[in-house]
Design an enzyme around this catalytic site. Structure first.
Site, PDB file in Angstrom:
ATOM      1  N   ASP A 172      -3.223  13.086  16.057  1.00 36.72           N
ATOM      2  CA  ASP A 172      -3.545  14.298  15.271  1.00 36.72           C
ATOM      3  C   ASP A 172      -4.277  15.358  16.172  1.00 36.72           C
ATOM      4  O   ASP A 172      -5.374  15.060  16.472  1.00 36.72           O
ATOM      5  CB  ASP A 172      -4.423  13.929  13.768  1.00 36.72           C
ATOM      6  CG  ASP A 172      -3.775  13.238  13.045  1.00 36.72           C
ATOM      7  OD1 ASP A 172      -2.323  13.330  12.696  1.00 36.72           O
ATOM      8  OD2 ASP A 172      -4.328  12.419  12.401  1.00 36.72           O
ATOM      9  N   LEU A 173      -3.410  16.391  16.512  1.00 40.09           N
ATOM     10  CA  LEU A 173      -3.839  17.101  17.682  1.00 40.09           C
ATOM     11  C   LEU A 173      -5.243  17.750  17.106  1.00 40.09           C
ATOM     12  O   LEU A 173      -5.225  18.502  16.159  1.00 40.09           O
ATOM     13  CB  LEU A 173      -2.830  18.204  17.831  1.00 40.09           C
ATOM     14  CG  LEU A 173      -3.180  18.968  18.935  1.00 40.09           C
ATOM     15  CD1 LEU A 173      -3.240  18.438  20.329  1.00 40.09           C
ATOM     16  CD2 LEU A 173      -1.973  20.205  19.108  1.00 40.09           C
ATOM     17  N   ASP A 174      -6.319  17.646  18.040  1.00 36.89           N
ATOM     18  CA  ASP A 174      -7.404  18.512  17.875  1.00 36.89           C
ATOM     19  C   ASP A 174      -8.254  17.981  16.771  1.00 36.89           C
ATOM     20  O   ASP A 174      -8.942  18.777  16.135  1.00 36.89           O
ATOM     21  CB  ASP A 174      -7.435  19.940  17.939  1.00 36.89           C
ATOM     22  CG  ASP A 174      -6.970  20.313  19.346  1.00 36.89           C
ATOM     23  OD1 ASP A 174      -7.160  19.564  20.485  1.00 36.89           O
ATOM     24  OD2 ASP A 174      -6.663  21.496  19.596  1.00 36.89           O
ATOM     25  N   GLU A 175      -7.924  16.786  16.057  1.00 38.63           N
ATOM     26  CA  GLU A 175      -8.593  16.359  14.769  1.00 38.63           C
ATOM     27  C   GLU A 175      -9.272  14.956  14.936  1.00 38.63           C
ATOM     28  O   GLU A 175      -9.316  14.399  13.796  1.00 38.63           O
ATOM     29  CB  GLU A 175      -7.528  16.537  13.527  1.00 38.63           C
ATOM     30  CG  GLU A 175      -7.011  17.945  13.583  1.00 38.63           C
ATOM     31  CD  GLU A 175      -5.937  17.770  12.187  1.00 38.63           C
ATOM     32  OE1 GLU A 175      -6.100  16.846  11.238  1.00 38.63           O
ATOM     33  OE2 GLU A 175      -5.146  18.682  12.100  1.00 38.63           O
TER      34      GLU A 175
END
Length: 298
Positions: free
Chosen positions: A241-244
């Protein structure tokens, strides 16, 4: 470099008989007592201890212990083997590391070099205790500074069209150099699930803390137009999950109407440098335990 070598030698001499134990397990009576008794039986002395328990409903216990024992190297395998029974009894997830074994770190970078410089200066001074066998970049920008520190620089052009081929080459290098920790020091390429899966909770990223408010290009310009009063940075483990991914460290700095877009960028870089540096140090010191999508930093 010579100064770094001297600092590392001093560190190893001071800590060659020390180890770290990280534990997470369901909370129940007797955990600390049993671990203390185990270390006593193996003639080890607790040097540092820190613990945390989640709320009663979830009831998960976390522990970080630094312990010392004479002639630690000869006891490593026995300590690990004997601890397995205790870990099974308390349903522990655990890892034991020995301070004479320096972690090996790879740094990925693109064109912006402020985070890379910070890490290299900290490493040179001996404050970032690790080996850095290589730096990987999709640009040539960082070559001179990296090689000035005596570190091999690998230029691997990358874009979304050749991502799989690029990552195959990168993964081969990471295996070749036996890398433990990967730092994305402003590496502006998205990693595929395959890459992330092969290094779970080992890839540390840094980005601005405008997210999710100013997603996409030119966040500083849009934040300036919105009149933000705080900017900052977030360092986290990379997941699919991108940047999460689980957040390791964050910080902020105040801005106001007097600050231009360039001022926001400069202050943002300052915060990014310090936040990434702290997150990396904590990871290298085995202070970070990932729990679900958050971290426990002990």
């Amino acid at each position: 470099m010579d100064s770094n070598n001297q600092q590392i030698k001093q560190y190893l001499n001071t800590n060659e008989d020390k180890a770290r134990l990280l534990v997470s397990c369901p909370d129940q009576p007797g955990i600390i007592a049993s671990i203390s008794a185990f270390l006593y039986e193996h003639k080890a002395n607790i040097v540092e201890s820190n613990q945390f328990t989640t709320d009663h409903e979830e009831g998960v216990f976390f522990l970080r212990i630094v312990f010392a024992a004479q002639d630690m190297k000869s006891k490593e395998e026995r300590l690990k083997k004997d601890f397995e029974a205790l870990a099974e009894e308390f349903q522990m997830t655990w890892r034991m590391t020995f301070l004479h074994e320096l972690k090996r770190t790879a740094i990925f970078v693109s064109k912006e070099l402020h985070c890379l410089r910070e890490l290299l200066y900290e490493w040179e001074s001996g404050d970032l205790v690790t080996e850095i066998p290589l730096v990987i970049s999709n640009h040539e920008t960082a070559r001179d500074i990296v090689e000035s520190f005596g570190i091999p620089f690998h230029y691997i052009p990358a874009n979304k069209d050749i991502r799989e081929e690029v990552e195959a080459e990168q993964l081969k290098l990471l295996e070749q150099y036996n890398i433990d920790v990967i730092i994305l020091a402003r590496y502006m390429q998205i990693l595929t699930p395959n890459f992330v899966e092969q290094h779970p909770s080992k890839i540390i990223n840094i980005h601005h803390s405008f997210l999710p408010a100013f997603i996409g290009a030119n966040p500083h310009k849009r934040a300036y137009k919105r009149g933000v009063k705080l900017i900052g940075a977030t360092s986290h483990y990379v997941t699919d999950d991108l940047d999460e991914g689980p957040i390791i460290e964050q910080d902020v700095i105040r801005v106001d109407h007097r600050n231009s877009v360039n001022d926001l960028k400069k202050k943002g870089r300052l915060i990014e440098r310090s936040v990434l540096n702290r997150a990396v140090k904590w990871a290298l010191e085995d202070r970070v335990i990932v729990h679900k999508n958050k971290t426990i930093v002990l």
